[in-house]
Motif scaffolding. Structure first.
Motif, PDB file in Angstrom:
ATOM      1  N   ALA A  95      14.755 -16.670 -22.034  1.00  0.00           N
ATOM      2  CA  ALA A  95      14.587 -16.506 -20.593  1.00  0.00           C
ATOM      3  C   ALA A  95      14.596 -15.018 -20.262  1.00  0.00           C
ATOM      4  O   ALA A  95      15.095 -14.195 -21.045  1.00  0.00           O
ATOM      5  N   PRO A  96      14.044 -14.645 -19.115  1.00  0.00           N
ATOM      6  CA  PRO A  96      14.056 -13.223 -18.749  1.00  0.00           C
ATOM      7  C   PRO A  96      15.477 -12.678 -18.608  1.00  0.00           C
ATOM      8  O   PRO A  96      16.401 -13.404 -18.221  1.00  0.00           O
ATOM      9  N   LEU A  97      15.653 -11.429 -18.942  1.00  0.00           N
ATOM     10  CA  LEU A  97      16.906 -10.729 -18.679  1.00  0.00           C
ATOM     11  C   LEU A  97      16.986 -10.492 -17.168  1.00  0.00           C
ATOM     12  O   LEU A  97      16.123  -9.816 -16.601  1.00  0.00           O
TER      13      LEU A  97
ATOM     14  N   PRO B 225       9.836 -11.211  -1.810  1.00  0.00           N
ATOM     15  CA  PRO B 225       9.464 -12.493  -1.195  1.00  0.00           C
ATOM     16  C   PRO B 225       8.208 -13.057  -1.851  1.00  0.00           C
ATOM     17  O   PRO B 225       7.242 -12.327  -2.074  1.00  0.00           O
ATOM     18  N   GLY B 226       8.249 -14.328  -2.179  1.00  0.00           N
ATOM     19  CA  GLY B 226       7.087 -14.975  -2.783  1.00  0.00           C
ATOM     20  C   GLY B 226       7.041 -14.907  -4.294  1.00  0.00           C
ATOM     21  O   GLY B 226       6.149 -15.508  -4.912  1.00  0.00           O
ATOM     22  N   LEU B 227       7.973 -14.179  -4.921  1.00  0.00           N
ATOM     23  CA  LEU B 227       7.981 -14.105  -6.380  1.00  0.00           C
ATOM     24  C   LEU B 227       8.476 -15.434  -6.946  1.00  0.00           C
ATOM     25  O   LEU B 227       9.459 -15.990  -6.468  1.00  0.00           O
ATOM     26  N   PRO B 228       7.818 -15.968  -7.992  1.00  0.00           N
ATOM     27  CA  PRO B 228       8.312 -17.208  -8.612  1.00  0.00           C
ATOM     28  C   PRO B 228       9.722 -17.026  -9.161  1.00  0.00           C
ATOM     29  O   PRO B 228      10.175 -15.905  -9.413  1.00  0.00           O
ATOM     30  N   GLY B 229      10.420 -18.143  -9.378  1.00  0.00           N
ATOM     31  CA  GLY B 229      11.759 -18.098  -9.946  1.00  0.00           C
ATOM     32  C   GLY B 229      11.751 -17.731 -11.418  1.00  0.00           C
ATOM     33  O   GLY B 229      10.688 -17.626 -12.051  1.00  0.00           O
ATOM     34  N   ALA B 230      12.941 -17.571 -11.980  1.00  0.00           N
ATOM     35  CA  ALA B 230      13.064 -17.067 -13.348  1.00  0.00           C
ATOM     36  C   ALA B 230      12.380 -17.964 -14.375  1.00  0.00           C
ATOM     37  O   ALA B 230      11.733 -17.478 -15.310  1.00  0.00           O
ATOM     38  N   LEU B 231      12.503 -19.282 -14.229  1.00  0.00           N
ATOM     39  CA  LEU B 231      11.882 -20.178 -15.202  1.00  0.00           C
ATOM     40  C   LEU B 231      10.357 -20.070 -15.165  1.00  0.00           C
ATOM     41  O   LEU B 231       9.695 -20.022 -16.209  1.00  0.00           O
TER      42      LEU B 231
ATOM     43  N   ALA C 135       7.611 -18.546 -18.070  1.00  0.00           N
ATOM     44  CA  ALA C 135       6.378 -19.189 -18.520  1.00  0.00           C
ATOM     45  C   ALA C 135       5.173 -18.274 -18.366  1.00  0.00           C
ATOM     46  O   ALA C 135       4.189 -18.391 -19.111  1.00  0.00           O
ATOM     47  N   LEU C 136       5.257 -17.341 -17.420  1.00  0.00           N
ATOM     48  CA  LEU C 136       4.163 -16.388 -17.202  1.00  0.00           C
ATOM     49  C   LEU C 136       4.237 -15.200 -18.160  1.00  0.00           C
ATOM     50  O   LEU C 136       3.312 -14.389 -18.199  1.00  0.00           O
ATOM     51  N   GLY C 137       5.347 -15.097 -18.907  1.00  0.00           N
ATOM     52  CA  GLY C 137       5.484 -14.020 -19.881  1.00  0.00           C
ATOM     53  C   GLY C 137       6.403 -12.898 -19.470  1.00  0.00           C
ATOM     54  O   GLY C 137       6.515 -11.896 -20.185  1.00  0.00           O
TER      55      GLY C 137
ATOM     56  N   ILE D  93       0.591 -11.434 -12.729  1.00  0.00           N
ATOM     57  CA  ILE D  93       1.764 -11.331 -13.604  1.00  0.00           C
ATOM     58  C   ILE D  93       1.427 -11.802 -15.015  1.00  0.00           C
ATOM     59  O   ILE D  93       1.737 -11.124 -16.009  1.00  0.00           O
ATOM     60  N   ALA D  94       0.789 -12.955 -15.123  1.00  0.00           N
ATOM     61  CA  ALA D  94       0.449 -13.496 -16.436  1.00  0.00           C
ATOM     62  C   ALA D  94      -0.532 -12.592 -17.174  1.00  0.00           C
ATOM     63  O   ALA D  94      -0.412 -12.380 -18.392  1.00  0.00           O
ATOM     64  N   THR D  95      -1.471 -12.018 -16.440  1.00  0.00           N
ATOM     65  CA  THR D  95      -2.456 -11.129 -17.058  1.00  0.00           C
ATOM     66  C   THR D  95      -1.793  -9.854 -17.559  1.00  0.00           C
ATOM     67  O   THR D  95      -2.096  -9.372 -18.666  1.00  0.00           O
ATOM     68  N   LEU D  96      -0.888  -9.318 -16.775  1.00  0.00           N
ATOM     69  CA  LEU D  96      -0.177  -8.108 -17.191  1.00  0.00           C
ATOM     70  C   LEU D  96       0.684  -8.385 -18.420  1.00  0.00           C
ATOM     71  O   LEU D  96       0.714  -7.593 -19.364  1.00  0.00           O
ATOM     72  N   ALA D  97       1.383  -9.506 -18.399  1.00  0.00           N
ATOM     73  CA  ALA D  97       2.266  -9.836 -19.527  1.00  0.00           C
ATOM     74  C   ALA D  97       1.463 -10.037 -20.810  1.00  0.00           C
ATOM     75  O   ALA D  97       1.882  -9.599 -21.889  1.00  0.00           O
TER      76      ALA D  97
END
Length: 264
Positions: free
Chosen positions: A14-16, A200-206, A210-212, A183-187
């Motif tokens: 999971a992300p730090l 605001p609007g950022l997805p949650g950690a899980l 999944a997006l990297g 986000i996924a493209t950058l990752a």
């Protein structure tokens, strides 16, 4: 704590998650809540010393704060050094060497509104001076400051990511990005662990995992909320001196004092 241990935190399932601190007390609180590492927020550190954010505070105050934070917790500490408090790469390397001497194992350093070549020069100078003794998280403000047109921000951030990777960065911090595709493209497009900022609007950690995304920072968010709460309480008490209203939600003296009594 070692740089290797801090690097490894970016490789977990999971992300730090970093709830950024600004002094020894806030750092101890975050660590007591299970934070795996402590990162400072430049804005809140500056505010705690009565300065505005933005490379304005005397950097000796940053070092004073870092020494206190490192001495107060037993988890890795990363320092937000803004733009390095100078446009001279050698001077920036001097500052970062002093940061390493406090016991911090990482830094955030940003391009801001300056040309990306300047941050490349700073990162290269830091690497020449400090070697692999710290984790260099290169922050690009393309999204946060709107440094490119909306339809060009992804491409410009990717371009800068390649430059900062070549200069020796260990991580890529892109505050302001919230779109899942971006986000996924950058990752996927960088070998560096991607760090994003709570917005605001950022997805949650899980979902971010999944997006990297490998690192999620609160930035100044917790400090801003704390300042807002203090402002509200102080304003009300100054207006009518109502002790009941002031003390509502309090009663934490013993808990806080016990937290500060325990040493790292």
């Amino acid at each position: 704590m070692s740089v290797a241990e801090f690097r490894a935190l970016h490789d977990g399932p999971a992300p730090l998650i970093l709830v950024n601190a600004w002094d020894a007390g806030s750092a101890k609180l975050m660590a007591s809540l299970g934070a795996k590492a402590i990162a400072t927020t430049s804005a809140a550190v500056a505010w705690a010393h009565g300065w505005p954010d933005g490379d304005t505070m005397p950097w000796e105050l940053l070092l004073t704060s870092l020494r206190a934070i490192v001495g107060a917790v037993d988890v890795p500490v990363s320092a937000d050094v803004e733009g390095g408090f100078s446009d001279d790469p050698a001077a920036v390397a001097d500052l970062v060497a002093a940061v390493v001497d406090t016991g911090a194992v990482g830094i955030n350093i940003e391009d801001g509104s300056s040309p990306p070549d300047l941050l490349c020069a700073k990162i290269a100078s830091i690497r020449s001076r400090c070697g692999d003794a710290l984790f260099v998280n290169a922050r690009t403000d393309v999204y946060l400051r709107g440094l490119a047109a909306p339809d060009a921000r992804l491409t410009e951030t990717q371009r800068r990511a390649k430059l900062y990777t070549a200069a020796g960065a260990d991580g890529l911090f892109v505050p302001g990005v919230t779109d899942e595709y971006d986000i996924a493209t950058l990752a996927a497009g960088t070998a560096l662990p991607l760090n994003v900022l709570a917005r605001p609007g950022l997805p949650g950690a899980l979902a971010l995992s999944a997006l990297g995304v490998r690192r999620l920072s609160a930035g100044s968010g917790v400090a801003e909320a704390a300042w807002a709460a203090v402002r509200a309480k102080a304003t009300a008490f100054l207006s009518d001196g109502d002790s009941d209203a002031l003390c509502e939600g309090g009663g934490n003296y013993s808990t806080i004092n016990a937290l500060m009594t325990a040493r790292a």
